[in-house]
Scaffold this motif. Structure first.
Motif, PDB file in Angstrom:
ATOM      1  N   ASP A   1      -4.318   8.006  13.993  1.00 48.23           N
ATOM      2  CA  ASP A   1      -5.016   6.729  13.914  1.00 48.23           C
ATOM      3  C   ASP A   1      -4.415   5.752  12.916  1.00 48.23           C
ATOM      4  O   ASP A   1      -4.910   4.634  12.749  1.00 48.23           O
ATOM      5  N   GLN A   2      -3.356   6.157  12.223  1.00 46.80           N
ATOM      6  CA  GLN A   2      -2.759   5.274  11.233  1.00 46.80           C
ATOM      7  C   GLN A   2      -1.314   5.680  10.972  1.00 46.80           C
ATOM      8  O   GLN A   2      -0.873   6.764  11.345  1.00 46.80           O
ATOM      9  N   VAL A   3      -0.592   4.776  10.322  1.00 47.35           N
ATOM     10  CA  VAL A   3       0.789   5.028   9.921  1.00 47.35           C
ATOM     11  C   VAL A   3       0.863   4.905   8.405  1.00 47.35           C
ATOM     12  O   VAL A   3       0.341   3.941   7.827  1.00 47.35           O
ATOM     13  N   LEU A   4       1.496   5.887   7.756  1.00 47.55           N
ATOM     14  CA  LEU A   4       1.652   5.889   6.311  1.00 47.55           C
ATOM     15  C   LEU A   4       3.117   5.639   5.969  1.00 47.55           C
ATOM     16  O   LEU A   4       4.011   6.292   6.531  1.00 47.55           O
ATOM     17  N   VAL A   5       3.355   4.699   5.076  1.00 41.40           N
ATOM     18  CA  VAL A   5       4.711   4.386   4.632  1.00 41.40           C
ATOM     19  C   VAL A   5       4.710   4.400   3.110  1.00 41.40           C
ATOM     20  O   VAL A   5       3.880   3.739   2.481  1.00 41.40           O
ATOM     21  N   SER A   6       5.640   5.149   2.542  1.00 39.92           N
ATOM     22  CA  SER A   6       5.756   5.183   1.086  1.00 39.92           C
ATOM     23  C   SER A   6       7.168   4.755   0.675  1.00 39.92           C
ATOM     24  O   SER A   6       8.147   5.115   1.339  1.00 39.92           O
ATOM     25  N   VAL A   7       7.234   3.974  -0.401  1.00 40.74           N
ATOM     26  CA  VAL A   7       8.504   3.511  -0.956  1.00 40.74           C
ATOM     27  C   VAL A   7       8.564   3.990  -2.405  1.00 40.74           C
ATOM     28  O   VAL A   7       7.745   3.582  -3.234  1.00 40.74           O
ATOM     29  N   ARG A   8       9.516   4.853  -2.690  1.00 38.88           N
ATOM     30  CA  ARG A   8       9.603   5.463  -4.035  1.00 38.88           C
ATOM     31  C   ARG A   8      10.959   5.126  -4.647  1.00 38.88           C
ATOM     32  O   ARG A   8      11.974   5.093  -3.946  1.00 38.88           O
TER      33      ARG A   8
ATOM     34  N   THR B   1      -4.259  -0.740   3.610  1.00 38.04           N
ATOM     35  CA  THR B   1      -4.277  -0.752   2.147  1.00 38.04           C
ATOM     36  C   THR B   1      -2.868  -0.569   1.609  1.00 38.04           C
ATOM     37  O   THR B   1      -1.981  -0.048   2.307  1.00 38.04           O
ATOM     38  N   ALA B   2      -2.678  -1.007   0.387  1.00 38.52           N
ATOM     39  CA  ALA B   2      -1.407  -0.817  -0.320  1.00 38.52           C
ATOM     40  C   ALA B   2      -1.738  -0.347  -1.729  1.00 38.52           C
ATOM     41  O   ALA B   2      -2.367  -1.079  -2.493  1.00 38.52           O
ATOM     42  N   GLU B   3      -1.357   0.876  -2.046  1.00 36.29           N
ATOM     43  CA  GLU B   3      -1.617   1.454  -3.361  1.00 36.29           C
ATOM     44  C   GLU B   3      -0.299   1.613  -4.111  1.00 36.29           C
ATOM     45  O   GLU B   3       0.722   1.990  -3.516  1.00 36.29           O
ATOM     46  N   LEU B   4      -0.325   1.321  -5.391  1.00 32.99           N
ATOM     47  CA  LEU B   4       0.866   1.427  -6.227  1.00 32.99           C
ATOM     48  C   LEU B   4       0.617   2.483  -7.301  1.00 32.99           C
ATOM     49  O   LEU B   4      -0.339   2.379  -8.078  1.00 32.99           O
ATOM     50  N   VAL B   5       1.453   3.511  -7.302  1.00 34.35           N
ATOM     51  CA  VAL B   5       1.347   4.604  -8.268  1.00 34.35           C
ATOM     52  C   VAL B   5       2.594   4.598  -9.140  1.00 34.35           C
ATOM     53  O   VAL B   5       3.719   4.690  -8.627  1.00 34.35           O
ATOM     54  N   SER B   6       2.393   4.451 -10.438  1.00 34.48           N
ATOM     55  CA  SER B   6       3.533   4.380 -11.345  1.00 34.48           C
ATOM     56  C   SER B   6       3.260   5.226 -12.588  1.00 34.48           C
ATOM     57  O   SER B   6       2.219   5.065 -13.233  1.00 34.48           O
ATOM     58  N   VAL B   7       4.194   6.134 -12.850  1.00 37.12           N
ATOM     59  CA  VAL B   7       4.110   6.984 -14.049  1.00 37.12           C
ATOM     60  C   VAL B   7       5.304   6.634 -14.935  1.00 37.12           C
ATOM     61  O   VAL B   7       6.446   6.696 -14.468  1.00 37.12           O
ATOM     62  N   PRO B   8       5.078   6.216 -16.192  1.00 35.00           N
ATOM     63  CA  PRO B   8       6.199   5.862 -17.074  1.00 35.00           C
ATOM     64  C   PRO B   8       7.243   6.973 -17.139  1.00 35.00           C
ATOM     65  O   PRO B   8       6.919   8.149 -17.341  1.00 35.00           O
ATOM     66  N   GLY B   9       8.480   6.575 -16.877  1.00 36.88           N
ATOM     67  CA  GLY B   9       9.581   7.526 -16.911  1.00 36.88           C
ATOM     68  C   GLY B   9       9.791   8.292 -15.623  1.00 36.88           C
ATOM     69  O   GLY B   9      10.759   9.050 -15.507  1.00 36.88           O
ATOM     70  N   GLN B  10       8.923   8.125 -14.621  1.00 34.04           N
ATOM     71  CA  GLN B  10       9.045   8.891 -13.376  1.00 34.04           C
ATOM     72  C   GLN B  10       9.103   7.998 -12.130  1.00 34.04           C
ATOM     73  O   GLN B  10       8.949   8.473 -11.028  1.00 34.04           O
ATOM     74  N   GLY B  11       9.314   6.734 -12.329  1.00 34.58           N
ATOM     75  CA  GLY B  11       9.468   5.850 -11.182  1.00 34.58           C
ATOM     76  C   GLY B  11       8.148   5.312 -10.662  1.00 34.58           C
ATOM     77  O   GLY B  11       7.077   5.559 -11.217  1.00 34.58           O
ATOM     78  N   THR B  12       8.248   4.554  -9.569  1.00 32.24           N
ATOM     79  CA  THR B  12       7.088   3.904  -8.943  1.00 32.24           C
ATOM     80  C   THR B  12       7.059   4.233  -7.462  1.00 32.24           C
ATOM     81  O   THR B  12       8.103   4.321  -6.818  1.00 32.24           O
ATOM     82  N   GLU B  13       5.867   4.409  -6.935  1.00 33.39           N
ATOM     83  CA  GLU B  13       5.709   4.671  -5.503  1.00 33.39           C
ATOM     84  C   GLU B  13       4.665   3.719  -4.931  1.00 33.39           C
ATOM     85  O   GLU B  13       3.569   3.585  -5.465  1.00 33.39           O
ATOM     86  N   VAL B  14       5.039   3.028  -3.859  1.00 30.71           N
ATOM     87  CA  VAL B  14       4.128   2.142  -3.143  1.00 30.71           C
ATOM     88  C   VAL B  14       3.720   2.844  -1.858  1.00 30.71           C
ATOM     89  O   VAL B  14       4.583   3.226  -1.051  1.00 30.71           O
ATOM     90  N   GLU B  15       2.418   3.028  -1.652  1.00 27.92           N
ATOM     91  CA  GLU B  15       1.898   3.734  -0.480  1.00 27.92           C
ATOM     92  C   GLU B  15       1.170   2.731   0.418  1.00 27.92           C
ATOM     93  O   GLU B  15       0.168   2.135   0.015  1.00 27.92           O
ATOM     94  N   LEU B  16       1.671   2.567   1.624  1.00 27.40           N
ATOM     95  CA  LEU B  16       1.098   1.622   2.591  1.00 27.40           C
ATOM     96  C   LEU B  16       0.387   2.397   3.693  1.00 27.40           C
ATOM     97  O   LEU B  16       0.948   3.348   4.255  1.00 27.40           O
ATOM     98  N   THR B  17      -0.834   2.010   3.993  1.00 21.65           N
ATOM     99  CA  THR B  17      -1.602   2.625   5.078  1.00 21.65           C
ATOM    100  C   THR B  17      -1.902   1.551   6.111  1.00 21.65           C
ATOM    101  O   THR B  17      -2.575   0.556   5.812  1.00 21.65           O
TER     102      THR B  17
END
Length: 411
Positions: free
Chosen positions: A326-333, A369-385
């Motif tokens: 029912d959905q497509v998930l796209v993540s950019v890390r 939705t678009a969620e942004l997860v970022s941990v200092p020193g470990q990069g950033t990940e953008v999760e698109l639903t």
């Protein structure tokens, strides 16, 4: 170009309308002449000559109407055909019994065919069939019987009118095709002229910026890369030309059939894959509605722009696509240092709305939705639903467009 303009202005219908104008005038005079010759045989000559006087005045007064289809409106043609039918039905009242029984001409005589042909030129074979059927029925009714001569005349008018109406429809279709071909030819010539001018100026400057920027390195190298991308895009534009606006019977706002077909999101994301960007996903197409697929790909492009701008032009990034029922998930890390806490709010206050609008705004209008997860020193990940049904209506419903990728920082 003068020949093309002449072809555009010359309608294939105009000679037919001019011929019909002459036909109506001559046949009106002919009908009056027949009545004058046979005046002694009329039982009620006042009916015959009264009708013919109205017919002659009407014909002469309406000649300017027959210069084209625009002025021959439906109500006007209805009155014109009604006048012909009235003359046919008045014939038994005015004509002598002997002439009437011997299949003599009706009061309007062959003028009636002009009214039928006018319907054929205006509305094609369907209008011609309707008008000729009414005239044929009136002829049979005033005769009282279907004599061979009457049937012959009725069938002749019916077949001739339908044939002419069909020829007019074919001519109109051919004229539209010719106009479209001339339009495409003119657009192609203009594109070729623009291509020469652009090649002599803009493309050479962009190519020079790319070479110099690459040689200098540093920030100039990024400028050179952007200049190279714009040069390639501009070359595609002047080679292929813009996508033409669809012309449909429903009007310019109608959605063409090709734009209703699902698009493969993986194919759209494929243009971002290179030595620095790894694209992973299913081996089968990931289909979304056309608008949803384009907006999702644009959001991924905005996220990758952020990676190059804030992590570095040589930074690695990974794009992962997951196709669920029912959905497509796209993540950019990415492999960057992460986003400091409060940086996104600060960027929004500065008017840098890359995440707020180019990413989250697009997904919000798609119902996702678009969620942004970022941990200092470990990069950033953008999760698109992205839902597979466009709940938000997207651009078609909101009319909103978000900033295109420019290569500048968009956070």
């Amino acid at each position: 170009m003068r020949r093309e303009a002449a072809a555009m202005s010359m309608s294939v219908e105009q000679p037919l309308w001019r011929a019909l104008t002459a036909y109506r005038a001559l046949t009106a005079v002919y009908a009056v002449a027949i009545a004058v010759v046979a005046r002694d045989s009329y039982e009620r000559p006042q009916v015959a000559f009264g009708y013919l006087a109205v017919l002659l005045v009407w014909t002469l007064a309406t000649l300017p109407r027959f210069t084209g289809a625009a002025r021959c409106t439906r109500p006007f043609l209805a009155v014109d055909t009604g006048l012909a039918l009235a003359g046919i039905l008045l014939t038994p009242l005015a004509d002598g019994a002997g002439r009437h029984a011997a299949d003599g001409p009706t009061l309007p005589s062959i003028w009636t065919a002009g009214a039928v042909l006018a319907c054929a030129l205006k509305g094609g074979w369907r209008w011609a069939a309707a008008a000729s059927t009414l005239v044929g029925a009136a002829n049979l009714a005033q005769r009282g019987e279907a004599s061979p001569n009457t049937l012959h005349n009725v069938l002749l008018v019916w077949v001739a009118a339908i044939a002419i109406g069909y020829v007019v429809e074919v001519a109109r279709a051919s004229e539209r095709t010719l106009a479209r071909a001339l339009e495409i030819q003119a657009a192609t010539r203009e594109r070729e002229r623009l291509a020469r001018d652009i090649h002599d100026g803009v493309l050479q400057v962009l190519a020079m910026v790319q070479r110099r920027g690459t040689a200098v390195g540093g920030e100039a190298a990024e400028l050179g890369r952007l200049a190279g991308e714009q040069e390639a895009a501009l070359r595609r534009l002047i080679t292929q030309g813009p996508v033409p606006e669809p012309r449909t019977a429903a009007g310019p706002d109608a959605v063409p059939e090709d734009d209703k077909r699902p698009q493969d999101l993986m194919a759209l994301l494929g243009r971002y894959a290179d030595a620095r960007v790894t694209l992973s996903g299913p081996g089968t197409p990931v289909e979304l509605a056309p608008h949803a697929a384009r907006e999702t790909a644009a959001a991924v492009g905005a996220a990758l722009d952020n990676v190059r701008t804030h992590v570095g032009p040589g930074a690695r990034a990974w794009v992962l696509v997951e196709d669920e029922p029912d959905q497509v998930l796209v993540s950019v890390r990415d492999e960057g240092p992460g986003i400091p806490e409060g940086r996104l709010a600060e960027a929004a206050e500065e008017g840098r709305l890359g995440v707020a609008q180019s990413i989250r705004g697009r997904l919000r209008d798609l119902g996702g939705t678009a969620e942004l997860v970022s941990v200092p020193g470990q990069g950033t990940e953008v999760e698109l639903t992205v839902p597979k049904q466009d709940q938000g209506g997207g651009e078609a419903a909101t009319g909103r467009r978000y900033p295109a990728r420019t290569g500048e920082g968009t956070q």
